[in-house]
Scaffold this motif. Structure first.
Motif, short mmCIF file in Angstrom:
data_model
loop_
_atom_site.label_atom_id
_atom_site.label_comp_id
_atom_site.label_asym_id
_atom_site.label_seq_id
_atom_site.Cartn_x
_atom_site.Cartn_y
_atom_site.Cartn_z
N ARG A 8 14.82 -4.41 -32.50
CA ARG A 8 13.78 -5.38 -32.24
C ARG A 8 12.70 -4.74 -31.37
O ARG A 8 12.99 -4.08 -30.39
CB ARG A 8 14.40 -6.57 -31.51
CG ARG A 8 13.46 -7.69 -31.17
CD ARG A 8 14.22 -8.75 -30.42
NE ARG A 8 13.36 -9.81 -29.99
CZ ARG A 8 13.71 -10.73 -29.10
NH1 ARG A 8 14.91 -10.68 -28.56
NH2 ARG A 8 12.89 -11.69 -28.77
N PRO A 9 11.41 -4.90 -31.75
CA PRO A 9 10.34 -4.32 -30.93
C PRO A 9 10.40 -4.86 -29.50
O PRO A 9 10.70 -6.04 -29.28
CB PRO A 9 9.06 -4.78 -31.65
CG PRO A 9 9.50 -5.12 -33.03
CD PRO A 9 10.90 -5.60 -32.93
N VAL A 10 10.09 -4.00 -28.54
CA VAL A 10 10.11 -4.43 -27.15
C VAL A 10 8.85 -5.24 -26.86
O VAL A 10 7.74 -4.85 -27.19
CB VAL A 10 10.19 -3.22 -26.21
CG1 VAL A 10 10.08 -3.67 -24.75
CG2 VAL A 10 11.49 -2.46 -26.44
N ARG A 11 9.07 -6.42 -26.26
CA ARG A 11 7.97 -7.28 -25.86
C ARG A 11 8.10 -7.56 -24.37
O ARG A 11 9.08 -7.21 -23.76
CB ARG A 11 8.00 -8.57 -26.70
CG ARG A 11 7.54 -8.27 -28.11
CD ARG A 11 8.04 -9.13 -29.20
NE ARG A 11 8.16 -10.55 -28.97
CZ ARG A 11 8.80 -11.36 -29.81
NH1 ARG A 11 9.37 -10.85 -30.89
NH2 ARG A 11 8.87 -12.64 -29.59
N ARG A 12 7.09 -8.19 -23.82
CA ARG A 12 7.11 -8.47 -22.38
C ARG A 12 7.03 -9.99 -22.18
O ARG A 12 6.03 -10.61 -22.52
CB ARG A 12 5.96 -7.77 -21.68
CG ARG A 12 5.95 -8.01 -20.17
CD ARG A 12 4.95 -7.11 -19.48
NE ARG A 12 5.36 -5.71 -19.59
CZ ARG A 12 4.56 -4.69 -19.35
NH1 ARG A 12 3.30 -4.91 -19.01
NH2 ARG A 12 5.00 -3.45 -19.44
N TYR A 13 8.09 -10.54 -21.65
CA TYR A 13 8.23 -11.98 -21.48
C TYR A 13 7.90 -12.40 -20.05
O TYR A 13 8.34 -11.77 -19.09
CB TYR A 13 9.66 -12.41 -21.77
CG TYR A 13 10.07 -12.33 -23.22
CD1 TYR A 13 10.17 -13.49 -24.01
CD2 TYR A 13 10.40 -11.11 -23.80
CE1 TYR A 13 10.56 -13.41 -25.33
CE2 TYR A 13 10.79 -11.03 -25.12
CZ TYR A 13 10.87 -12.18 -25.88
OH TYR A 13 11.27 -12.11 -27.20
N LEU A 14 7.17 -13.50 -19.93
CA LEU A 14 7.02 -14.18 -18.65
C LEU A 14 7.98 -15.37 -18.65
O LEU A 14 7.94 -16.20 -19.56
CB LEU A 14 5.59 -14.69 -18.46
CG LEU A 14 5.35 -15.41 -17.13
CD1 LEU A 14 5.13 -14.38 -16.03
CD2 LEU A 14 4.15 -16.35 -17.21
N VAL A 15 8.84 -15.43 -17.66
CA VAL A 15 9.80 -16.54 -17.53
C VAL A 15 9.45 -17.31 -16.28
O VAL A 15 9.56 -16.77 -15.16
CB VAL A 15 11.25 -16.03 -17.47
CG1 VAL A 15 12.22 -17.21 -17.34
CG2 VAL A 15 11.58 -15.21 -18.71
N THR A 16 9.01 -18.55 -16.41
CA THR A 16 8.78 -19.39 -15.24
C THR A 16 10.08 -20.10 -14.88
O THR A 16 10.91 -20.35 -15.75
CB THR A 16 7.67 -20.42 -15.49
OG1 THR A 16 8.15 -21.44 -16.38
CG2 THR A 16 6.42 -19.78 -16.06
N GLY A 17 10.25 -20.41 -13.60
CA GLY A 17 11.50 -21.04 -13.18
C GLY A 17 12.67 -20.09 -13.23
O GLY A 17 13.81 -20.50 -13.46
N ALA A 18 12.42 -18.80 -13.00
CA ALA A 18 13.46 -17.79 -13.14
C ALA A 18 14.56 -17.90 -12.10
O ALA A 18 15.65 -17.34 -12.28
CB ALA A 18 12.85 -16.39 -13.10
N ALA A 19 14.30 -18.61 -10.99
CA ALA A 19 15.32 -18.74 -9.95
C ALA A 19 16.36 -19.80 -10.29
O ALA A 19 17.39 -19.90 -9.63
CB ALA A 19 14.68 -19.08 -8.61
N GLY A 20 16.11 -20.61 -11.31
CA GLY A 20 17.06 -21.64 -11.71
C GLY A 20 18.17 -21.11 -12.58
O GLY A 20 18.16 -19.94 -12.99
N CYS A 21 19.11 -21.97 -12.90
CA CYS A 21 20.25 -21.55 -13.72
C CYS A 21 19.81 -21.07 -15.09
O CYS A 21 20.14 -19.97 -15.52
CB CYS A 21 21.24 -22.73 -13.85
SG CYS A 21 22.57 -22.43 -15.04
N LEU A 22 19.08 -21.90 -15.81
CA LEU A 22 18.66 -21.52 -17.16
C LEU A 22 17.73 -20.33 -17.12
O LEU A 22 17.82 -19.41 -17.94
CB LEU A 22 18.00 -22.71 -17.86
CG LEU A 22 17.60 -22.50 -19.32
CD1 LEU A 22 18.77 -21.99 -20.16
CD2 LEU A 22 17.04 -23.80 -19.89
#
Length: 350
Positions: A8-22
């Motif tokens: 899979r090509p490498v992409r760059r994800y922004l994850v908001t709420g990263a401190a939470g469980c999900l």
């Protein structure tokens, strides 16, 4: 000639709420798949991420971000050349009930800002956001029928109302600006890292059994349980779909229906004696639907992500045991929350 690569090509994800469980599980799954991630939250607390990964996570790129600040959000997307956004930041039911204006600012305006920031990028960007089963109220569970993806919303909380608004925001950004997205509605998420919120009791019961503490489940009605890791994988897969399908689909997250009064026996199968420690109270059944009818995610993506409930319980118990052995499990399920367990700001996520 060598065979063509199927990686899979490498992409760059922004994850908001990263401190939470999900959020922690989404970040962990993306990193395990070799993807690049910029984790964001109003707090820099990596406690859940380290618990999920069973290792220090200082190596994970992390940016403090308030989603109510559109300029800051736009800058993070632009400066990090983000290709995909998984938006999980938001305040849970109790915080929205205690302060509805703040809940609306974070959950509604924050989501509008995410869509606006993606629109401003002027390039195709994968986008998935967290709606919730809270869009369905008590009327949705009467009669015991399964809820469909296209069921009419009937929220019974401010939180649910805000999530309905977010689904409408997604529709308008698709119609007016061509911003494609997928919204997912989790039901009861359980597993490692699920230590806060109205529906965290299933996980707390498992952790209590592992450490030998007593715990009372609040009521024995049915619930639709989804393992946190599975839920994270649905979000990642749905982010890909937002690019390939276009539109503004909103789908229920599949899970498995179980009566909470059956849960002690399921835990006891992996923690002998748990049935004596875990009791079931007489609380009112949840107003959230406990069964799905023909979930679209199964039709679109199949059932490979689903983990059987007995396997999920076994894996969660094993993970807690390993975390305890490594000394990275803060407190126990039945301990009163410490300052680290309570969000330092009401805008922090869980």
């Amino acid at each position: 000639m060598s065979a063509p690569s199927t990686a899979r090509p490498v992409r760059r994800y922004l994850v908001t709420g990263a401190a939470g469980c999900l959020g922690a599980w989404v970040v962990a799954e993306l990193l395990a798949a070799g993807q690049e991630v910029v984790a964001t939250d109003l707090t820099e607390d990596r406690r859940r991420l380290e618990l999920v990964r069973l290792r220090p996570s200082d190596d994970v790129p992390w940016a403090r971000l308030d989603v109510t600040d559109l300029d800051a959000l736009t800058a993070v997307l632009t400066e990090n050349a983000i290709t995909d956004v998984i938006h999980l930041a938001g305040l849970q039911v109790p915080f929205c009930a205690a302060d509805p204006p703040l809940g609306a600012a974070v959950n509604v305006v924050g989501t509008v800002n995410v869509f606006e920031a993606v629109r401003r990028l002027e390039r195709r960007t994968g986008l998935v956001y967290a709606s919730s089963a809270a869009v369905f109220g008590a009327a949705s569970v009467s009669g015991g029928h399964g809820v469909r993806d296209d069921a009419l919303p009937d929220p019974g909380t401010h939180y649910g109302v805000f999530k309905v608004a977010n689904e409408g925001t997604a529709q308008q950004y698709w119609r007016e600006s061509g911003v494609a997205s997928v919204g997912l509605r989790p039901f009861v998420v359980f597993g490692v890292g699920r230590d806060q919120g109205r529906t965290s009791s299933a996980t707390s019961a498992m952790l209590s059994a592992v450490v030998g503490d007593r715990f009372e489940l609040p009521g024995g009605g049915p619930a639709l349980l989804t393992l946190a890791r599975d839920c994270a994988r649905w979000f990642i897969a749905a982010c890909d779909l937002s690019l390939t399908r276009g539109g503004c689909d909103v789908w229920n997250v599949p899970g498995q229906t179980v009566r909470l009064d059956d849960l002690p026996a399921l835990i006891d199968a992996h923690v002998p004696g748990a049935a004596d420690l875990i009791t079931v109270g007489a609380g009112a059944p949840s107003a959230v639907p406990s069964r799905l009818e023909d979930p679209a995610l199964h039709r679109v993506l199949g059932r490979d992500i689903d983990t059987p409930l007995a396997t999920a319980v076994a894996e969660t118990v094993a993970h807690f045991r390993q975390a305890l052995a490594l000394g990275i499990l803060p407190g126990t399920a039945s301990s009163p929350p410490s300052s680290a367990d309570v969000p330092s700001s009401p805008r922090s996520t869980s």
